[in-house]
Design a protein around this motif. Structure first.
Motif, PDB file in Angstrom:
ATOM      1  N   SER A   1      48.830  57.051  60.477  1.00  0.00           N
ATOM      2  CA  SER A   1      49.865  57.542  59.580  1.00  0.00           C
ATOM      3  C   SER A   1      50.626  58.638  60.311  1.00  0.00           C
TER       4      SER A   1
ATOM      5  N   THR B   1      43.919  56.721  60.533  1.00  0.00           N
ATOM      6  CA  THR B   1      43.596  56.630  59.110  1.00  0.00           C
ATOM      7  C   THR B   1      42.178  56.126  58.867  1.00  0.00           C
TER       8      THR B   1
ATOM      9  N   ASP C   1      54.301  61.552  59.811  1.00  0.00           N
ATOM     10  CA  ASP C   1      55.280  62.143  58.911  1.00  0.00           C
ATOM     11  C   ASP C   1      56.557  61.314  58.907  1.00  0.00           C
TER      12      ASP C   1
ATOM     13  N   ASP D   1      49.958  49.852  62.136  1.00  0.00           N
ATOM     14  CA  ASP D   1      48.880  49.506  63.055  1.00  0.00           C
ATOM     15  C   ASP D   1      49.533  49.365  64.419  1.00  0.00           C
TER      16      ASP D   1
ATOM     17  N   THR E   1      55.603  55.411  56.888  1.00  0.00           N
ATOM     18  CA  THR E   1      54.730  56.477  57.391  1.00  0.00           C
ATOM     19  C   THR E   1      53.366  55.951  57.828  1.00  0.00           C
ATOM     20  N   THR E   2      53.184  54.632  57.887  1.00  0.00           N
ATOM     21  CA  THR E   2      51.932  54.046  58.363  1.00  0.00           C
ATOM     22  C   THR E   2      52.237  52.846  59.246  1.00  0.00           C
TER      23      THR E   2
END
Length: 443
Positions: A424, A401, A426, A155, A152-153
């Protein structure tokens, strides 16, 4: 209010020391450009890098003159006095970037017309529908990898925006993902203005020379094959080996850098402006309109690479200590001048009617109308639009974020891009590595 010594109208670049580095303006543009204007007027002296000075045109009208007036400002490096007298030292990023090359970018006159015709013809034969499908497929696969295993994250710079354009450009050359990654790294090094630029040019040219040999003996339907086959309708001759190599290198490196910056800045703009993002996601603003707004308000181009004065030119405005305009700045024959694309675009919108600025498409990101206007604008838009649409569609609940002012700045005098894009989103379910855009359309 800024207080500083006002510089006289007529000074020669070679006599100046202690100038503000051009890169400083990319780190703190608001204060840097204000300081330059206070000291110099609308055409300021800056240090390009390695102690080499240049003029910087800050206003829209002056920047337009620089990019349009071929009789006064040329891209041919042989006119640049600092290059010819050795001030631009071999082995530096500046020397590697501006070394004379036989392509449309670094030439004017008849040579430019002929070399530009090759590029225009090659781009005209690109199957835009196929390119759009190819880019969407690449984006889908990359985003599936980013969101796999419940992640869910991410770069998005090192995992996405740096690679999609290079994959697309490589596809136009008939290459796969592995070669695209190598070519993309070469392009980043070439535009880094560091010592890595020289070896990157050598590596990219070696790679392209091998590819040109293959396309010459076994041509396909890609852009490079089109350039190999091209013949001047007036003379029946094609490009020389060096012209072909230099043109292939120009398309790859410049196209990659601009597209990476445009994709990245479009996502930054969307994710940091809730009202703008809401209008796009809500369907009140299309992706094309969003991309135009980014070009105007968050330009992916800081500066256009230098032109060189072919004669003594008067340009811009200089103010005396009483803040009275006393005439233009003198730029002398052989001196370099850079159009500050982002600041010039901002200057023409600063204080203007909001009704106009809200829909304005006035931007110098692709240059201006004329012989050197970027030939890849339409191709670049296809790549960037597909890349941005894919992110918005595939990563639900996407959000930054960290604050936008903490994203950092890419290392380039020319392209304006964030160095990171931590986000981030879902959890994504129901997709696997074989997910395709065709399947997505059925959902």
């Amino acid at each position: 209010m800024l207080t500083t010594v006002r510089r006289p109208r007529d000074v020669r670049l070679e006599s100046l020391t202690g100038l503000m580095p051009l890169y400083a303006a990319t780190l703190d543009p608001e204060n840097a450009y204000a300081a330059l204007r206070a000291e110099w007027g609308s055409v300021a002296a800056v240090e390009l890098s390695d102690g080499v000075p240049a003029w910087l045109a800050l206003d829209w009208t002056d920047a337009l003159r620089v990019v349009r007036e071929r009789n006064n400002f040329t891209r041919e490096v042989r006119y640049w006095r600092a290059f010819q007298n050795g001030q631009v030292k071999p082995g530096t990023g500046l020397h590697a970037f501006f070394s004379d090359r036989d392509n449309a970018y670094y030439s004017d006159g008849a040579d430019h017309t002929r070399r530009r015709a090759v590029v225009d013809d090659a781009f005209a034969q690109v199957d835009e529908s196929a390119l759009r499908r190819d880019v969407k497929r690449v984006c889908d696969l990359m985003l599936t990898h980013i969101a796999k295993d419940g992640a869910t994250t991410a770069d998005l710079v090192p995992t996405y925006t740096q690679f999609v354009p290079s994959l697309a450009v490589a596809a136009m050359y008939g290459l796969g993902a592995e070669d695209a990654g190598v070519m993309g790294q070469y392009a980043r090094d070439i535009f880094s203005n560091t010592a890595a630029a020289g070896p990157a040019f050598v590596g990219l040219n070696t790679m392209l020379e091998d590819l040109i040999r293959k396309r010459t003996s076994h041509p396909g339907h890609d852009v490079l094959s089109t350039m190999v086959r091209w013949r001047d309708p007036r003379t029946g001759t094609g490009l020389t080996d060096k012209e072909l190599l230099d043109t292939a290198q120009m398309i790859q490196s410049a196209g990659h850098e601009m597209s990476v910056a445009w994709v990245t800045m479009a996502l930054v703009y969307l994710l940091s402006d809730n009202d703008f993002d809401g209008r796009v996601r809500g369907g009140r603003l299309g992706i094309d309109e969003a991309l135009d707004a980014v070009l105007v308000h968050s330009s992916p181009v800081w500066n256009t690479p230098a032109r060189f004065a072919t004669a003594d030119i008067e340009i811009g405005s200089v103010f005396n200590d009483s803040n009275v305009d006393i005439g233009g700045r003198f730029v002398h024959e052989g001196e370099a001048i850079v159009a500050a694309a982002a600041e010039a675009t901002a200057s023409v919108h600063r204080g203007a009617d909001p009704v106009w600025t809200g829909t304005s498409r006035a931007s110098l990101a692709f240059g201006a109308s004329g012989p050197h206007h970027c030939p890849a604008q339409r191709i670049s838009r296809i790549i960037v639009k597909a890349s941005v649409e894919a992110v918005l569609h595939r990563l639900p609940g996407l959000r930054l974020t960290v604050p936008a002012d903490q994203l950092g700045t890419g290392l380039s005098l020319w392209a304006r891009s964030a160095s990171s894009l931590p986000v981030s989103f879902d959890p994504v379910t129901g997709y696997d590595e074989n997910w395709t855009s065709t399947e997505a359309s059925r959902r």
